[in-house]
Design a protein around this motif. Structure first.
Motif, short mmCIF file in Angstrom:
data_model
loop_
_atom_site.label_atom_id
_atom_site.label_comp_id
_atom_site.label_asym_id
_atom_site.label_seq_id
_atom_site.Cartn_x
_atom_site.Cartn_y
_atom_site.Cartn_z
N VAL A 133 0.85 -1.19 0.00
CA VAL A 133 0.00 0.00 0.00
C VAL A 133 0.88 1.23 0.00
O VAL A 133 1.58 1.49 0.98
CB VAL A 133 -0.92 0.04 1.24
N ALA A 134 0.88 1.96 -1.12
CA ALA A 134 1.61 3.23 -1.21
C ALA A 134 3.03 3.14 -0.66
O ALA A 134 3.45 3.94 0.18
CB ALA A 134 0.82 4.33 -0.50
N GLY A 135 3.77 2.15 -1.09
CA GLY A 135 5.16 2.02 -0.69
C GLY A 135 5.36 1.29 0.62
O GLY A 135 6.48 0.98 1.00
N ARG A 136 4.27 1.04 1.36
CA ARG A 136 4.39 0.28 2.61
C ARG A 136 4.02 -1.17 2.33
O ARG A 136 3.18 -1.45 1.48
CB ARG A 136 3.42 0.78 3.67
N MET A 226 -10.98 6.32 1.95
CA MET A 226 -10.60 5.51 0.79
C MET A 226 -9.10 5.29 0.81
O MET A 226 -8.33 6.21 1.09
CB MET A 226 -11.01 6.24 -0.49
N LEU A 227 -8.71 4.09 0.51
CA LEU A 227 -7.30 3.78 0.41
C LEU A 227 -6.78 4.35 -0.91
O LEU A 227 -7.39 4.15 -1.96
CB LEU A 227 -7.11 2.27 0.44
N VAL A 228 -5.66 5.08 -0.84
CA VAL A 228 -5.10 5.69 -2.05
C VAL A 228 -4.20 4.68 -2.74
O VAL A 228 -3.31 4.10 -2.11
CB VAL A 228 -4.30 6.95 -1.68
N LEU A 229 -4.44 4.48 -4.02
CA LEU A 229 -3.62 3.53 -4.75
C LEU A 229 -2.24 4.13 -5.00
O LEU A 229 -2.10 5.32 -5.23
CB LEU A 229 -4.27 3.22 -6.11
N SER A 230 -1.21 3.28 -4.93
CA SER A 230 0.12 3.77 -5.28
C SER A 230 0.17 3.90 -6.80
O SER A 230 -0.61 3.27 -7.51
CB SER A 230 1.18 2.79 -4.78
N PRO A 231 1.10 4.73 -7.34
CA PRO A 231 1.13 4.97 -8.78
C PRO A 231 1.21 3.67 -9.59
O PRO A 231 0.54 3.53 -10.60
CB PRO A 231 2.40 5.81 -8.97
N ALA A 232 2.00 2.71 -9.11
CA ALA A 232 2.15 1.45 -9.86
C ALA A 232 0.81 0.71 -9.97
O ALA A 232 0.47 0.18 -11.03
CB ALA A 232 3.18 0.56 -9.17
N GLU A 233 0.05 0.74 -8.88
CA GLU A 233 -1.23 0.04 -8.90
C GLU A 233 -2.24 0.78 -9.77
O GLU A 233 -3.07 0.17 -10.41
CB GLU A 233 -1.78 -0.09 -7.47
#
Ligand code: CA
Length: 236
Positions: A133-136, A226-233
């Motif tokens: 999730v967002a780099g985590r 809302m969970l923010v998607l990481s750029p890759a996702e």
């Protein structure tokens, strides 16, 4: 199948005995420890759940919790706390306790908590092992967040359930009422509570998210989270 085994760590003999009787009547196998030393001697591998008093004559229940988490990240732990031990309860939940109950409590309430915690622990084991999730990295097996800088934090049970729920519904906004119903298991109608917002705040802290400008869990004004998607996702 062997009976579900519960370890009671409690120094007050009267409480320990009434717990033992109530749990045995409900079909649980019961082990007992009256202090930190006895608790640390117990074999956590044969135990399915721990009821843990925090104020013990030879030390702090939180030390027992830390030992359990090192050995058995999965093992459900419910804290037995006294009125006024608010600070201990919070540090207990931060250290990875699954739930707490305030003394004096009724047997029915305790049994309901035990069943809920056992059920969630089974659900969790059936999940995938890690999510990004967002780099985590969220390590579901260990219930840990690994931040971008590599630091690790154990996620308390409720915040963990919240995070898993947001992750499983990451394509949409999830309302506070839905979270209360699905994660807290309560009927949200007419209920005024800050529980969801407080849990989100704790989760953001654990995720290293900026509460003013969150990059991981976004607040959707008037609607929920809302969970923010990481750029890759987001590219997929
Ligand atoms: Ca005590």
């Amino acid at each position: 199948m062997a009976a579900t085994s519960i370890l009671i760590v409690e120094d007050e003999a009267a409480i320990r005995e009434s717990l033992r009787e109530a749990l045995a009547r409900s079909g649980f196998a019961v082990e007992e420890a009256a202090n930190v030393r006895q608790a640390l001697e117990a074999s956590f591998t044969t135990v399915d759940l721990v009821l843990l008093d925090l104020m013990l004559p030879d030390g702090d229940g939180l030390d027992v919790l830390a030992a359990i988490r090192r050995d058995k990240p999965f093992l459900p732990v419910i804290l037995l706390t006294a009125k006024g031990e608010q600070a201990d309860r919070v540090s207990g939940l931060r250290s990875g306790a699954d739930d707490y109950i305030v003394k004096p409590f009724g047997v029915d309430e305790l049994l309901a908590r035990i069943e809920a915690v056992l059920r969630r622990s089974v659900d969790r084991r059936e999940n995938e092992e890690t999510i990004e999730v967002a780099g985590r990295t969220i390590d579901l097996a260990r219930r840990e967040i690994v931040q971008e800088d590599g630091s690790k934090h154990t996620i308390p049970e409720r915040e963990f359930e919240l995070l898993v729920y947001l992750t499983n519904h990451r394509d949409r906004t999830v309302s506070r009422d839905e979270l209360l119903a699905r994660v807290w298991g309560v009927d949200p109608r007419g209920l005024r509570t800050r529980s969801v917002d407080m849990a989100v705040a704790r989760l953001r802290e654990l995720l290293g998210d900026d509460s003013q400008n969150p990059r991981v869990i976004a607040t959707v004004r008037g609607r929920g989270y809302m969970l923010v998607l990481s750029p890759a996702e987001a590219k997929d």
